[in-house]
Enzyme design. Structure first.
Site, PDB file in Angstrom:
ATOM      1  N   HIS A   1      23.932  39.416 -34.637  1.00  0.00           N
ATOM      2  CA  HIS A   1      23.066  38.229 -34.665  1.00  0.00           C
ATOM      3  C   HIS A   1      22.756  37.751 -36.076  1.00  0.00           C
ATOM      4  O   HIS A   1      21.811  36.992 -36.285  1.00  0.00           O
ATOM      5  CB  HIS A   1      21.761  38.520 -33.905  1.00  0.00           C
ATOM      6  CG  HIS A   1      21.971  38.749 -32.435  1.00  0.00           C
ATOM      7  ND1 HIS A   1      20.985  39.194 -31.593  1.00  0.00           N
ATOM      8  CD2 HIS A   1      23.073  38.607 -31.669  1.00  0.00           C
ATOM      9  CE1 HIS A   1      21.476  39.313 -30.359  1.00  0.00           C
ATOM     10  NE2 HIS A   1      22.748  38.969 -30.388  1.00  0.00           N
TER      11      HIS A   1
ATOM     12  N   TYR B   1      11.217  30.942 -41.264  1.00  0.00           N
ATOM     13  CA  TYR B   1      12.104  32.018 -41.701  1.00  0.00           C
ATOM     14  C   TYR B   1      11.607  32.715 -42.964  1.00  0.00           C
ATOM     15  O   TYR B   1      11.848  33.913 -43.161  1.00  0.00           O
ATOM     16  CB  TYR B   1      13.557  31.538 -41.811  1.00  0.00           C
ATOM     17  CG  TYR B   1      14.183  31.578 -40.442  1.00  0.00           C
ATOM     18  CD1 TYR B   1      14.626  32.787 -39.917  1.00  0.00           C
ATOM     19  CD2 TYR B   1      14.216  30.449 -39.627  1.00  0.00           C
ATOM     20  CE1 TYR B   1      15.115  32.863 -38.625  1.00  0.00           C
ATOM     21  CE2 TYR B   1      14.691  30.516 -38.335  1.00  0.00           C
ATOM     22  CZ  TYR B   1      15.147  31.731 -37.838  1.00  0.00           C
ATOM     23  OH  TYR B   1      15.612  31.818 -36.564  1.00  0.00           O
TER      24      TYR B   1
ATOM     25  N   CYS C   1      25.009  27.659 -46.606  1.00  0.00           N
ATOM     26  CA  CYS C   1      24.939  26.213 -46.404  1.00  0.00           C
ATOM     27  C   CYS C   1      25.156  25.900 -44.925  1.00  0.00           C
ATOM     28  O   CYS C   1      25.998  26.494 -44.276  1.00  0.00           O
ATOM     29  CB  CYS C   1      26.019  25.539 -47.243  1.00  0.00           C
ATOM     30  SG  CYS C   1      26.168  23.774 -46.920  1.00  0.00           S
TER      31      CYS C   1
ATOM     32  N   ASN D   1      19.948  43.690 -34.429  1.00  0.00           N
ATOM     33  CA  ASN D   1      18.789  43.428 -35.277  1.00  0.00           C
ATOM     34  C   ASN D   1      19.161  42.590 -36.498  1.00  0.00           C
ATOM     35  O   ASN D   1      20.239  42.742 -37.061  1.00  0.00           O
ATOM     36  CB  ASN D   1      18.162  44.755 -35.719  1.00  0.00           C
ATOM     37  CG  ASN D   1      17.672  45.555 -34.525  1.00  0.00           C
ATOM     38  OD1 ASN D   1      17.392  44.987 -33.468  1.00  0.00           O
ATOM     39  ND2 ASN D   1      17.593  46.859 -34.662  1.00  0.00           N
TER      40      ASN D   1
HETATM   41 ZN   LIG Z   1      27.605  23.377 -48.716  1.00  0.00          ZN
END
Ligand SMILES: [Zn+2]
Length: 256
Positions: free
Chosen positions: A125, A73, A133, A108
């Site tokens: 998305h 990522y 988190c 996108n």
């Molecule tokens: Zn957390």
């Protein structure tokens, strides 16, 4: 498309847009591709090509190897940050300012629409530029040091790993965005579909819902797609070329 034919179709599309009071625009990978943003599969080059998509982008993959997913990522973030909006993105921001009501829905995960000046975008998305988190969903602001690390940062609230705020394989979509998109689709009188050839559920439902509710469907794409049977007007070509011409035609019509 021949030039004269294209001009006629763009004029027709502009007239439909100016007579609509509520417009929904759905954009897909084609719009980002024209800015050089690769699709998930196309980004899997070099060392990334040896991995299955699920290893890089699923809750199970993250559980198994959080560092691998994090580095993937961070790589994709770098690619997206190197891209700039194209004239199609800019034209959509302009169209929004010319229409009474304009809702932008996108599949996108980049922020090129935002960079081009569009606001209140429904990201079906998620976004490659947002982090949260994995357990408590607390948003996380990424630091430069964290980008270079081999493992994801941890949540300031609960200490669990932070993950990209994108939809992974096997996950549900962000319900607030989906719900807002469905509401907008069912009450619009024109839906503009741009560069979304590989429509996946539930985005694929949006034009159908709009059509059933009586809306006109406009499609701008390189090739006729799966929506062909419900499209009222198809403009074949690059969105970065057609959208600016369309926005200009709308502006002229409004000025009379
Ligand atoms: Zn957390």
């Amino acid at each position: 498309m021949k030039k004269a034919n294209r001009e006629r179709l763009i004029d027709q599309a502009a007239r439909l847009l100016t007579s609509a009071s509520a417009v929904v625009c759905l954009t897909g990978a084609g719009v980002s591709a024209e800015s050089g943003v690769p699709t998930f599969r196309d980004a899997q080059t070099g060392l990334w090509s040896q991995f299955e998509a699920e290893e890089l982008a699923s809750p199970q993959g993250f559980e198994r190897d959080p560092g691998l997913v994090w580095r993937w990522y961070m790589w994709r973030l770098t690619v997206v940050e190197a891209a700039t909006p194209n004239p199609g993105h800019a034209a959509l921001a302009r169209l929004a300012s010319l229409c009474e009501e304009f809702v932008l829905v996108t599949q996108n995960v980049d922020n090129l629409h935002e960079q081009a000046g569009s606001a209140d975008i429904l990201h079906l998305h998620g976004s490659l530029l947002h982090f949260r988190c994995q357990v408590c969903a607390q948003p996380h602001r990424l630091t430069d040091a964290e980008r270079r690390r081999q493992l994801p940062p941890t949540c300031a609230r609960c200490g669990e790993f932070v993950r990209p705020d994108v939809v992974w394989f096997g996950e549900g979509l962000p319900w607030q965005a989906v719900e807002a998109a469905f509401v907008a689709a069912s009450s619009c009188d024109l839906m503009l579909v741009v560069g979304a050839s590989g429509l996946v559920y539930p985005a694929a439902q949006l034009p159908l819902i709009a059509k059933q509710a009586g809306a006109t469907i406009l499609d701008i794409n390189l090739q006729p797609g799966p929506l062909s049977s419900i499209v009222d007007l198809f403009l074949q070509g690059k969105s970065g070329e057609i959208l600016p011409a369309l926005a200009q035609s709308v502006a002229w019509l409004i000025q009379g």
